[in-house]
Write an enzyme that holds these catalytic residues in place. Sequence first.
Site, PDB file in Angstrom:
ATOM      1  N   GLY A 161      17.954 -42.431  28.922  1.00 47.38           N
ATOM      2  CA  GLY A 161      19.307 -42.036  28.533  1.00 47.38           C
ATOM      3  C   GLY A 161      20.105 -41.709  29.773  1.00 47.38           C
ATOM      4  O   GLY A 161      19.887 -42.292  30.843  1.00 47.38           O
ATOM      5  N   GLU A 224      19.259 -40.641  19.913  1.00 47.77           N
ATOM      6  CA  GLU A 224      18.468 -39.715  20.724  1.00 47.77           C
ATOM      7  C   GLU A 224      17.558 -38.840  19.862  1.00 47.77           C
ATOM      8  O   GLU A 224      17.948 -37.742  19.463  1.00 47.77           O
ATOM      9  CB  GLU A 224      19.410 -38.817  21.527  1.00 47.77           C
ATOM     10  CG  GLU A 224      20.400 -39.598  22.350  1.00 47.77           C
ATOM     11  CD  GLU A 224      21.244 -38.708  23.250  1.00 47.77           C
ATOM     12  OE1 GLU A 224      21.000 -37.497  23.297  1.00 47.77           O
ATOM     13  OE2 GLU A 224      22.136 -39.238  23.901  1.00 47.77           O
TER      14      GLU A 224
HETATM   15  C1  LIG Z   1      19.016 -32.624  17.442  1.00 42.67           C
HETATM   16  C2  LIG Z   1      20.092 -32.939  18.426  1.00 42.67           C
HETATM   17  C3  LIG Z   1      21.376 -32.475  18.200  1.00 42.67           C
HETATM   18  C4  LIG Z   1      22.397 -32.754  19.103  1.00 42.67           C
HETATM   19  N1  LIG Z   1      23.663 -32.294  18.857  1.00 42.67           N
HETATM   20  C5  LIG Z   1      24.652 -32.563  19.733  1.00 42.67           C
HETATM   21  C6  LIG Z   1      25.982 -32.112  19.483  1.00 42.67           C
HETATM   22  O1  LIG Z   1      26.283 -31.495  18.461  1.00 42.67           O
HETATM   23  N2  LIG Z   1      26.929 -32.388  20.408  1.00 42.67           N
HETATM   24  C7  LIG Z   1      26.654 -33.091  21.556  1.00 42.67           C
HETATM   25  O2  LIG Z   1      27.545 -33.299  22.348  1.00 42.67           O
HETATM   26  N3  LIG Z   1      25.407 -33.551  21.813  1.00 42.67           N
HETATM   27  C8  LIG Z   1      24.405 -33.309  20.930  1.00 42.67           C
HETATM   28  N4  LIG Z   1      23.143 -33.767  21.162  1.00 42.67           N
HETATM   29  C9  LIG Z   1      22.915 -34.688  22.271  1.00 42.67           C
HETATM   30  C10 LIG Z   1      22.514 -34.017  23.553  1.00 42.67           C
HETATM   31  O3  LIG Z   1      23.690 -33.578  24.184  1.00 42.67           O
HETATM   32  C11 LIG Z   1      21.825 -35.105  24.343  1.00 42.67           C
HETATM   33  O4  LIG Z   1      20.559 -35.321  23.799  1.00 42.67           O
HETATM   34  C12 LIG Z   1      21.753 -34.770  25.808  1.00 42.67           C
HETATM   35  O5  LIG Z   1      23.038 -34.969  26.328  1.00 42.67           O
HETATM   36  C13 LIG Z   1      20.745 -35.631  26.559  1.00 42.67           C
HETATM   37  O6  LIG Z   1      21.156 -36.928  26.612  1.00 42.67           O
HETATM   38  P1  LIG Z   1      20.298 -37.979  27.476  1.00 42.67           P
HETATM   39  O7  LIG Z   1      18.954 -38.129  26.819  1.00 42.67           O
HETATM   40  O8  LIG Z   1      21.083 -39.242  27.369  1.00 42.67           O
HETATM   41  O9  LIG Z   1      20.196 -37.464  28.849  1.00 42.67           O
HETATM   42  C14 LIG Z   1      22.116 -33.514  20.283  1.00 42.67           C
HETATM   43  C15 LIG Z   1      20.790 -33.968  20.505  1.00 42.67           C
HETATM   44  C16 LIG Z   1      19.793 -33.686  19.604  1.00 42.67           C
HETATM   45  C17 LIG Z   1      18.413 -34.191  19.870  1.00 42.67           C
END
Ligand SMILES: Cc1cc2nc3c(=O)[nH]c(=O)nc-3n(C[C@H](O)[C@H](O)[C@H](O)COP(=O)(O)O)c2cc1C
Length: 289
Positions: A161, A224
Amino acid sequence: MPGARRLLEHLRARGVPFGLATSTPATYLKEKMRGHEDVLAMMDCVVTGCMVNRGKPDPEIFVAASAKLGAEASACVVLEDTPVGCEAARRAGCKTIAIPSIRDRKCFEAWSDVVLHSLYDLELEKFGLPAFDDWLPVGDGSADRVLPVPTIEMRGPVVKGFGRGSTQLGIPTANLDIVPLKHQVDSLAPGIYLGFASIRGETHKMVMSIGWNPYFDNSKKTIEPWLLHEFESDFYGEELSLVVVGYIRPEADFTTLEALVERIHRDAEVARVVLEREPFVGKRQMLMP
Ligand SMILES: Cc1cc2nc3c(=O)[nH]c(=O)nc-3n(C[C@H](O)[C@H](O)[C@H](O)COP(=O)(O)O)c2cc1C
């Protein structure tokens, strides 16, 4: 649109009349709805682009649809996914709910009573209509709840990611490439889901985000999943299978990174609890080899 069938069945069961007001001409509509003829048959009225003189954003189509439903336009609620559609509905005098089909949400605001992320976030009672009753409370004293959704299966190799999950958040997600999964992703509105994940021959509970991560304002939609298990090594390139069974909430923006992390941990807690219960627990079998 994800959640459309649930909405129509809910309204029909409660005797609330509804119709379709579309700029699409009748012949194209038939093509577009191929495979969904039963949905079209549920409508109490259908007004197509051929039946009006002026298209959206002119209000004519919604005035005509209201008349066919036997109601004043001001007593009707319109669900729309385009800005011109919202403008037409508002000018007709209807209450207007936007569910944007495009990423720019701002351009809907002037013409809508509310701008939602998906039909799963629709609170009908706010518009004087009977509330949905299929949300399941988590029952831990919190207001958390989960909506069972039609089961979706996805599989693919784990890809990298943006790299923030493990470094900034302490939440390492096992992302999947969205391109080959377009069909499955189109069946899920953007939002936060729960289900089960299988990797290295074992099945684990998972919570998952699908969308644009509003906190980081990504330009690319991502899938994700966060597998609720401690792994000793990462698994980029390894085959991951998912079964998505429930919806928790829309993606949200947060004022701090801590608030985002806290909320994601709460999503995980919700998953740990409800995935032990029916109607979810039995779905685990779908991932057994
Ligand atoms: C269960 C879950 C809920 C999430 N909720 C949000 C959210 O409400 N808002 C948001 O901006 N990102 C949300 N995320 C995304 C995270 O910000 C994201 O996984 C993080 O930026 C890592 O991204 P990457 O794996 O691309 O580095 C969520 C991720 C997960 C697993």
